[in-house]
Scaffold this active site. Structure first.
Site, PDB file in Angstrom:
ATOM      1  N   PHE A 197       0.869  -1.179   0.000  1.00  0.00           N
ATOM      2  CA  PHE A 197       0.000   0.000   0.000  1.00  0.00           C
ATOM      3  C   PHE A 197       0.904   1.226   0.000  1.00  0.00           C
ATOM      4  O   PHE A 197       1.709   1.404   0.920  1.00  0.00           O
ATOM      5  CB  PHE A 197      -0.872  -0.042   1.263  1.00  0.00           C
ATOM      6  CG  PHE A 197      -1.848   1.079   1.409  1.00  0.00           C
ATOM      7  CD1 PHE A 197      -3.072   1.039   0.751  1.00  0.00           C
ATOM      8  CD2 PHE A 197      -1.576   2.164   2.237  1.00  0.00           C
ATOM      9  CE1 PHE A 197      -3.996   2.068   0.913  1.00  0.00           C
ATOM     10  CE2 PHE A 197      -2.492   3.193   2.402  1.00  0.00           C
ATOM     11  CZ  PHE A 197      -3.708   3.136   1.734  1.00  0.00           C
ATOM     12  N   ASP A 224      -8.540   3.153   8.183  1.00  0.00           N
ATOM     13  CA  ASP A 224      -9.373   2.942   9.385  1.00  0.00           C
ATOM     14  C   ASP A 224      -9.305   1.481   9.822  1.00  0.00           C
ATOM     15  O   ASP A 224      -9.203   1.174  11.011  1.00  0.00           O
ATOM     16  CB  ASP A 224     -10.842   3.305   9.101  1.00  0.00           C
ATOM     17  CG  ASP A 224     -11.084   4.806   9.133  1.00  0.00           C
ATOM     18  OD1 ASP A 224     -10.230   5.536   9.660  1.00  0.00           O
ATOM     19  OD2 ASP A 224     -12.136   5.239   8.620  1.00  0.00           O
ATOM     20  N   GLU A 271       1.060   3.684   9.770  1.00  0.00           N
ATOM     21  CA  GLU A 271      -0.408   3.779   9.612  1.00  0.00           C
ATOM     22  C   GLU A 271      -0.995   4.924  10.441  1.00  0.00           C
ATOM     23  O   GLU A 271      -2.089   4.822  10.995  1.00  0.00           O
ATOM     24  CB  GLU A 271      -1.077   2.433   9.876  1.00  0.00           C
ATOM     25  CG  GLU A 271      -0.565   1.388   8.888  1.00  0.00           C
ATOM     26  CD  GLU A 271      -1.498   0.267   8.572  1.00  0.00           C
ATOM     27  OE1 GLU A 271      -2.708   0.412   8.791  1.00  0.00           O
ATOM     28  OE2 GLU A 271      -1.006  -0.752   8.063  1.00  0.00           O
ATOM     29  N   GLY A 308      16.236  -8.090  33.541  1.00  0.00           N
ATOM     30  CA  GLY A 308      17.557  -7.570  33.910  1.00  0.00           C
ATOM     31  C   GLY A 308      18.506  -7.612  32.721  1.00  0.00           C
ATOM     32  O   GLY A 308      18.089  -7.394  31.580  1.00  0.00           O
ATOM     33  N   GLY A 333       4.037  12.405   4.655  1.00  0.00           N
ATOM     34  CA  GLY A 333       3.877  11.280   5.582  1.00  0.00           C
ATOM     35  C   GLY A 333       2.574  11.467   6.331  1.00  0.00           C
ATOM     36  O   GLY A 333       1.506  11.035   5.888  1.00  0.00           O
TER      37      GLY A 333
HETATM   38  N1  CAA Z   1     -12.781   8.121   6.087  1.00  0.00           N
HETATM   39  C1  CAA Z   1     -13.238   8.762   4.971  1.00  0.00           C
HETATM   40  N2  CAA Z   1     -12.844  10.006   4.623  1.00  0.00           N
HETATM   41  C2  CAA Z   1     -11.977  10.634   5.433  1.00  0.00           C
HETATM   42  C3  CAA Z   1     -11.480  10.043   6.605  1.00  0.00           C
HETATM   43  C4  CAA Z   1     -11.930   8.734   6.927  1.00  0.00           C
HETATM   44  N3  CAA Z   1     -11.488   8.096   8.020  1.00  0.00           N
HETATM   45  N4  CAA Z   1     -10.641  10.902   7.199  1.00  0.00           N
HETATM   46  C5  CAA Z   1     -10.604  11.998   6.435  1.00  0.00           C
HETATM   47  N5  CAA Z   1     -11.414  11.832   5.377  1.00  0.00           N
HETATM   48  C6  CAA Z   1     -11.707  12.790   4.313  1.00  0.00           C
HETATM   49  C7  CAA Z   1     -12.271  14.079   4.877  1.00  0.00           C
HETATM   50  O1  CAA Z   1     -13.676  13.978   5.067  1.00  0.00           O
HETATM   51  C8  CAA Z   1     -11.905  15.078   3.801  1.00  0.00           C
HETATM   52  O2  CAA Z   1     -12.790  14.964   2.713  1.00  0.00           O
HETATM   53  P1  CAA Z   1     -13.904  16.126   2.415  1.00  0.00           P
HETATM   54  O3  CAA Z   1     -13.147  17.379   2.200  1.00  0.00           O
HETATM   55  O4  CAA Z   1     -14.595  15.614   1.181  1.00  0.00           O
HETATM   56  O5  CAA Z   1     -14.778  16.153   3.615  1.00  0.00           O
HETATM   57  C9  CAA Z   1     -10.581  14.545   3.298  1.00  0.00           C
HETATM   58  O6  CAA Z   1     -10.480  13.188   3.702  1.00  0.00           O
HETATM   59  C10 CAA Z   1      -9.394  15.293   3.869  1.00  0.00           C
HETATM   60  O7  CAA Z   1      -9.488  15.224   5.263  1.00  0.00           O
HETATM   61  P2  CAA Z   1      -9.020  16.432   6.182  1.00  0.00           P
HETATM   62  O8  CAA Z   1      -9.613  17.712   5.687  1.00  0.00           O
HETATM   63  O9  CAA Z   1      -9.299  16.041   7.582  1.00  0.00           O
HETATM   64  O10 CAA Z   1      -7.457  16.448   5.837  1.00  0.00           O
HETATM   65  P3  CAA Z   1      -6.230  16.840   6.739  1.00  0.00           P
HETATM   66  O11 CAA Z   1      -5.113  17.040   5.821  1.00  0.00           O
HETATM   67  O12 CAA Z   1      -6.570  17.939   7.690  1.00  0.00           O
HETATM   68  O13 CAA Z   1      -5.981  15.544   7.666  1.00  0.00           O
HETATM   69  C11 CAA Z   1      -5.371  13.262   8.102  1.00  0.00           C
HETATM   70  C12 CAA Z   1      -6.095  14.230   7.204  1.00  0.00           C
HETATM   71  C13 CAA Z   1      -6.381  12.571   8.988  1.00  0.00           C
HETATM   72  C14 CAA Z   1      -4.324  13.917   8.999  1.00  0.00           C
HETATM   73  C15 CAA Z   1      -4.718  12.304   7.115  1.00  0.00           C
HETATM   74  O14 CAA Z   1      -3.816  13.006   6.288  1.00  0.00           O
HETATM   75  C16 CAA Z   1      -4.001  11.131   7.747  1.00  0.00           C
HETATM   76  O15 CAA Z   1      -4.638  10.183   8.178  1.00  0.00           O
HETATM   77  N6  CAA Z   1      -2.657  11.175   7.789  1.00  0.00           N
HETATM   78  C17 CAA Z   1      -1.873  10.037   8.193  1.00  0.00           C
HETATM   79  C18 CAA Z   1      -1.552   9.186   7.008  1.00  0.00           C
HETATM   80  C19 CAA Z   1      -1.197   7.791   7.387  1.00  0.00           C
HETATM   81  O16 CAA Z   1      -1.839   7.155   8.212  1.00  0.00           O
HETATM   82  N7  CAA Z   1      -0.169   7.249   6.735  1.00  0.00           N
HETATM   83  C20 CAA Z   1       0.201   5.914   6.927  1.00  0.00           C
HETATM   84  C21 CAA Z   1       0.857   5.381   5.689  1.00  0.00           C
HETATM   85  S1  CAA Z   1       0.352   3.767   5.276  1.00  0.00           S
HETATM   86  C22 CAA Z   1       1.340   2.712   6.169  1.00  0.00           C
HETATM   87  O17 CAA Z   1       2.036   3.079   7.092  1.00  0.00           O
HETATM   88  C23 CAA Z   1       1.179   1.312   5.794  1.00  0.00           C
HETATM   89  C24 CAA Z   1       2.312   0.417   6.072  1.00  0.00           C
HETATM   90  O18 CAA Z   1       3.129   0.198   5.207  1.00  0.00           O
HETATM   91  C25 CAA Z   1       2.412  -0.274   7.359  1.00  0.00           C
END
Ligand code: CAA
Length: 379
Positions: free
Chosen positions: A123, A240, A363, A339, A131
């Site tokens: 993914f 999620d 994540e 220890g 990030g």
């Molecule tokens: N489900 C559906 N839509 C969602 C959502 C969710 N859980 N969370 C946010 N959205 C939507 C919002 O509704 C918004 O859409 P609309 O404008 O249409 O309403 C859009 O996404 C943007 O959201 P925000 O305005 O809240 O955006 P933001 O920039 O302020 O914040 C964030 C978003 C939650 C911080 C997001 O960027 C985030 O989760 N960041 C972390 C990324 C992450 O988890 N990376 C991990 C990489 S994958 C990995 O690690 C895998 C691996 O290899 C182990």
């Protein structure tokens, strides 16, 4: 509310425990030392149905619930978190996303083989400059009619070198921001797709983490998941569920370290009695067990909400936040109880402690989970 597992869930847990003890424990220290990707172990996990646990049997999956997935993730993670992260990414980020949002052709072509472990998935969301701030995607997927032209770099990609199928998030319409992003299925070997260097990590050293480079890679339009512009929403919804998997991984690291510390405390003697008879150790064990039980309940609650079709975004963030934090503390205390022996590889707890750190980072960092939770409280 029913706190009993059903027979199927217990059978899955026992099978995962048995597999981890017999197949993962031998060699886990060596794989960690030499950063050896557990290809053979993952192949066997596929044969046992652990790589596509929740996928509908119509697509060769196990048809199990998320509770069973949490139980299996905990057991595998007690022994080898490098295997469990490959399992988590394949199950929750790749198979789940494809099954939920892919079309029938994509499911037949990819999901049926990902669910059995014949193919391994990755993914690809994170980038050198994106990030936590995941909407700032710099990788572009230019729409050229019947195909996209993919250009950019992805970072920190789990299964990066060994995956067959990569779900790549990329920007198609920069002027639309996150609403212009797409999720594309990219096959290994596509012309212009190169796998960059493998990261030399503190923990989960058997897991292969790579950067990936895309240089004018042609991706057919039929490889887009969902509607045009659905890619960011796809990534968020998929994460999620992914966070439940990582929470269960952190739970396994904590409970694995606790089990080792408890057993050691009954063997080791100091001041004329087992160290488990000293209150200093007893209080540590009590605190560790209490935090593990609390973490287990929040992981299972998030899984249960998902299984019942309810919203689980906040609870999965809470589960990941809390469980990854207690995994740090529990693993550190497990080293302390051992220890000096805890500080050497042979006793396993030092590896669990190193492995646990990443669960607060990937994540979505703990800080990102707090953003997700607080926004749901205040909106
Ligand atoms: N489900 C559906 N839509 C969602 C959502 C969710 N859980 N969370 C946010 N959205 C939507 C919002 O509704 C918004 O859409 P609309 O404008 O249409 O309403 C859009 O996404 C943007 O959201 P925000 O305005 O809240 O955006 P933001 O920039 O302020 O914040 C964030 C978003 C939650 C911080 C997001 O960027 C985030 O989760 N960041 C972390 C990324 C992450 O988890 N990376 C991990 C990489 S994958 C990995 O690690 C895998 C691996 O290899 C182990």
């Amino acid at each position: 509310m029913n706190f009993e597992f059903n027979e199927e869930q217990l059978a899955v847990r026992d099978a995962a425990r048995d597999f981890a003890q017999k197949e993962l424990l031998p060699g886990v220290i060596d794989r960690d030392t030499h950063q050896t990707f557990p290809a053979e172990q993952i192949r066997k996990m596929g044969e046992l149905g652990f790589m596509g646990m929740m996928v509908d049997p119509r697509y060769n999956g196990g048809g199990m619930d998320t509770i069973s997935y949490v139980l299996a993730m905990e057991e595998i993670s007690k022994i080898d978190a490098s295997c469990s992260v490959a399992m988590s990414v394949n199950n929750s980020l790749v198979c789940w996303g494809l099954e939920k949002y892919g079309n029938e052709e994509q499911k037949q072509k990819y999901l049926t083989r990902l669910a059995t472990g014949e193919l391994l998935g990755a993914f690809c969301l994170s980038e050198p400059e994106a990030g936590s701030d995941a909407t700032s995607q710099q990788t572009t997927a230019e729409d050229l009619g019947d195909h996209y032209l993919l250009n950019g770099t992805k970072n920190w990609i789990t299964n990066g070198g060994n995956a067959d199928i990569y779900i790549v998030i990329a920007q198609t319409y920069p002027e639309k921001g996150h609403k212009g992003i797409n999720a594309l299925i990219v096959e290994k070997g596509a012309a212009g797709f190169t796998i960059g260097k493998k990261e030399d990590k503190m923990g989960i050293r058997g897991s292969d983490t790579h950067s990936l480079m895309f240089n004018d890679v042609k991706i057919p339009k039929e490889n887009r998941i969902g509607e045009d512009g659905f890619g960011f929403s796809f990534a968020m919804k998929t994460l999620d569920g992914g966070r439940i998997g990582i929470a269960a991984q952190a739970l396994g690291l904590a409970s694995g370290a606790f089990e080792l510390a408890l057993a050691y405390s009954k063997e080791r003697k100091a001041f004329g009695k087992q160290i488990a008879q000293h209150q200093a150790i007893q209080f540590k064990l009590a605190d560790m067990a209490t935090s593990i039980e609390t973490a287990r309940l929040i992981c299972l609650k998030a899984a249960d909400l998902k299984d019942r079709g309810k919203n689980y975004s906040t609870e999965s963030a809470m589960a990941k936040l809390y469980t990854s934090e207690i995994a740090q503390k529990v693993c550190s205390e497990a080293v302390q109880i051992h220890g000096g022996y805890g500080y050497v590889k042979e006793y396993h707890v030092e590896r669990l402690m190193r492995d646990a750190k990443i669960t607060q980072i990937y994540e979505g960092t703990s800080e990102i989970q707090k953003i997700v939770i607080s926004r749901s409280l205040t909106k």
